[in-house]
Design an enzyme around this catalytic site. Sequence first.
Site, PDB file in Angstrom:
ATOM      1  N   GLU A  64       0.825  -1.220   0.000  1.00 26.30           N
ATOM      2  CA  GLU A  64       0.000   0.000   0.000  1.00 26.30           C
ATOM      3  C   GLU A  64       0.854   1.264   0.000  1.00 26.30           C
ATOM      4  OE1 GLU A  64      -3.479  -0.285   2.600  1.00 26.30           O
ATOM      5  OE2 GLU A  64      -2.991   1.727   3.339  1.00 26.30           O
ATOM      6  N   ASP A  65       1.970   1.251   0.705  1.00 22.76           N
ATOM      7  CA  ASP A  65       2.719   2.500   0.940  1.00 22.76           C
ATOM      8  C   ASP A  65       4.132   2.524   0.366  1.00 22.76           C
ATOM      9  OD1 ASP A  65       0.542   3.507   2.357  1.00 22.76           O
ATOM     10  OD2 ASP A  65       1.264   2.746   4.271  1.00 22.76           O
TER      11      ASP A  65
HETATM   12  N1  G4P Z   1      -2.726   7.520  14.126  1.00 21.05           N
HETATM   13  C1  G4P Z   1      -1.719   7.742  13.251  1.00 21.05           C
HETATM   14  N2  G4P Z   1      -1.818   7.244  11.985  1.00 21.05           N
HETATM   15  C2  G4P Z   1      -0.762   7.484  11.164  1.00 21.05           C
HETATM   16  C3  G4P Z   1       0.375   8.212  11.557  1.00 21.05           C
HETATM   17  N3  G4P Z   1       1.256   8.242  10.511  1.00 21.05           N
HETATM   18  C4  G4P Z   1       0.703   7.558   9.515  1.00 21.05           C
HETATM   19  N4  G4P Z   1      -0.506   7.100   9.893  1.00 21.05           N
HETATM   20  C5  G4P Z   1      -1.344   6.288   9.026  1.00 21.05           C
HETATM   21  O1  G4P Z   1      -2.342   7.122   8.487  1.00 21.05           O
HETATM   22  C6  G4P Z   1      -3.470   6.330   8.169  1.00 21.05           C
HETATM   23  C7  G4P Z   1      -4.665   7.008   8.682  1.00 21.05           C
HETATM   24  O2  G4P Z   1      -4.652   8.254   8.048  1.00 21.05           O
HETATM   25  P1  G4P Z   1      -5.774   8.547   6.976  1.00 21.05           P
HETATM   26  O3  G4P Z   1      -5.476   9.893   6.426  1.00 21.05           O
HETATM   27  O4  G4P Z   1      -7.094   8.272   7.582  1.00 21.05           O
HETATM   28  O5  G4P Z   1      -5.539   7.433   5.885  1.00 21.05           O
HETATM   29  P2  G4P Z   1      -4.614   7.486   4.607  1.00 21.05           P
HETATM   30  O6  G4P Z   1      -3.226   7.859   5.111  1.00 21.05           O
HETATM   31  O7  G4P Z   1      -4.709   6.065   4.162  1.00 21.05           O
HETATM   32  O8  G4P Z   1      -5.199   8.474   3.658  1.00 21.05           O
HETATM   33  C8  G4P Z   1      -3.262   4.985   8.844  1.00 21.05           C
HETATM   34  O9  G4P Z   1      -2.870   4.131   7.785  1.00 21.05           O
HETATM   35  P3  G4P Z   1      -3.088   2.551   7.836  1.00 21.05           P
HETATM   36  O10 G4P Z   1      -2.035   1.929   8.659  1.00 21.05           O
HETATM   37  O11 G4P Z   1      -3.192   2.067   6.447  1.00 21.05           O
HETATM   38  O12 G4P Z   1      -4.399   2.305   8.657  1.00 21.05           O
HETATM   39  P4  G4P Z   1      -5.836   2.482   8.147  1.00 21.05           P
HETATM   40  O13 G4P Z   1      -5.870   3.526   7.052  1.00 21.05           O
HETATM   41  O14 G4P Z   1      -6.199   1.112   7.656  1.00 21.05           O
HETATM   42  O15 G4P Z   1      -6.559   2.873   9.428  1.00 21.05           O
HETATM   43  C9  G4P Z   1      -2.090   5.188   9.756  1.00 21.05           C
HETATM   44  O16 G4P Z   1      -1.264   4.016   9.843  1.00 21.05           O
HETATM   45  C10 G4P Z   1       0.419   8.726  12.869  1.00 21.05           C
HETATM   46  O17 G4P Z   1       1.378   9.379  13.302  1.00 21.05           O
HETATM   47  N5  G4P Z   1      -0.649   8.471  13.686  1.00 21.05           N
END
Ligand code: G4P
Length: 178
Positions: A64-65
């Site tokens: 994904e990233d």
């Molecule tokens: N709480 C938090 N989240 C952070 C941080 N840095 C990066 N993230 C990531 O950002 C995602 C949530 O941010 P969003 O703006 O809602 O999603 P997006 O990045 O996918 O657009 C999560 O991805 P993900 O792992 O793919 O999870 P999810 O989208 O499946 O919940 C989370 O892992 C941080 O410092 N704090």
Amino acid sequence: MNFTREVIKCTDFSARKHKNQRRKDTEKTPYINHPIGVAYILTEEGGISDLQVIQAALLHDTVEDTDTTFEEIEENFGKEVTGIVREVTDDKSLPKMERKKLQIEHAAKASYKAKLVKLADKLYNLRDLERCTPEGWTPQRVQEYFEWAGKVVQGLRGTNKALEAELDVIFRRHDVIC
Ligand SMILES: Nc1nc2c(ncn2[C@@H]2O[C@H](COP(=O)(O)OP(=O)(O)O)[C@@H](OP(=O)(O)OP(=O)(O)O)[C@H]2O)c(=O)[nH]1
Ligand SMILES: [Mn+2]
């Protein structure tokens, strides 16, 4: 198969893939802390010792990233791990709202092992959100994330009592009914 070697190989692979990435917190924590933390939640709190689940947790955000492909994961870690990673990988080519809606819809249909990774992923992110608000997030966006996460977790229930109980403590703290 040597369990320890496989876990270290997977951690090293994920660290190299995420090496230029940082989390959104003000300290710009190295991103690798997240997948390792998700794997740690599964072993320490979820009581999980299944190698494929731990490897999928370590790898869950690589496609994904980063430039990682499913083929690369299959070459290095096999079909089962690749299948779990595929189940927890959002299609970043889709608009964000669509991605978020699909996560809610797919949750209940996911395999047991993918649900474990998703539960630990959400628990890590919600704890992180309580620890430190990501740069530029308004209180409203934070609350919306808690509410959205509650809807995703709704579809994951019945998978791991310990992780779901931890998530419910957080949801109650943020008045999220789910
Ligand atoms: N709480 C938090 N989240 C952070 C941080 N840095 C990066 N993230 C990531 O950002 C995602 C949530 O941010 P969003 O703006 O809602 O999603 P997006 O990045 O996918 O657009 C999560 O991805 P993900 O792992 O793919 O999870 P999810 O989208 O499946 O919940 C989370 O892992 C941080 O410092 N704090
Ligand atoms: Mn994640």
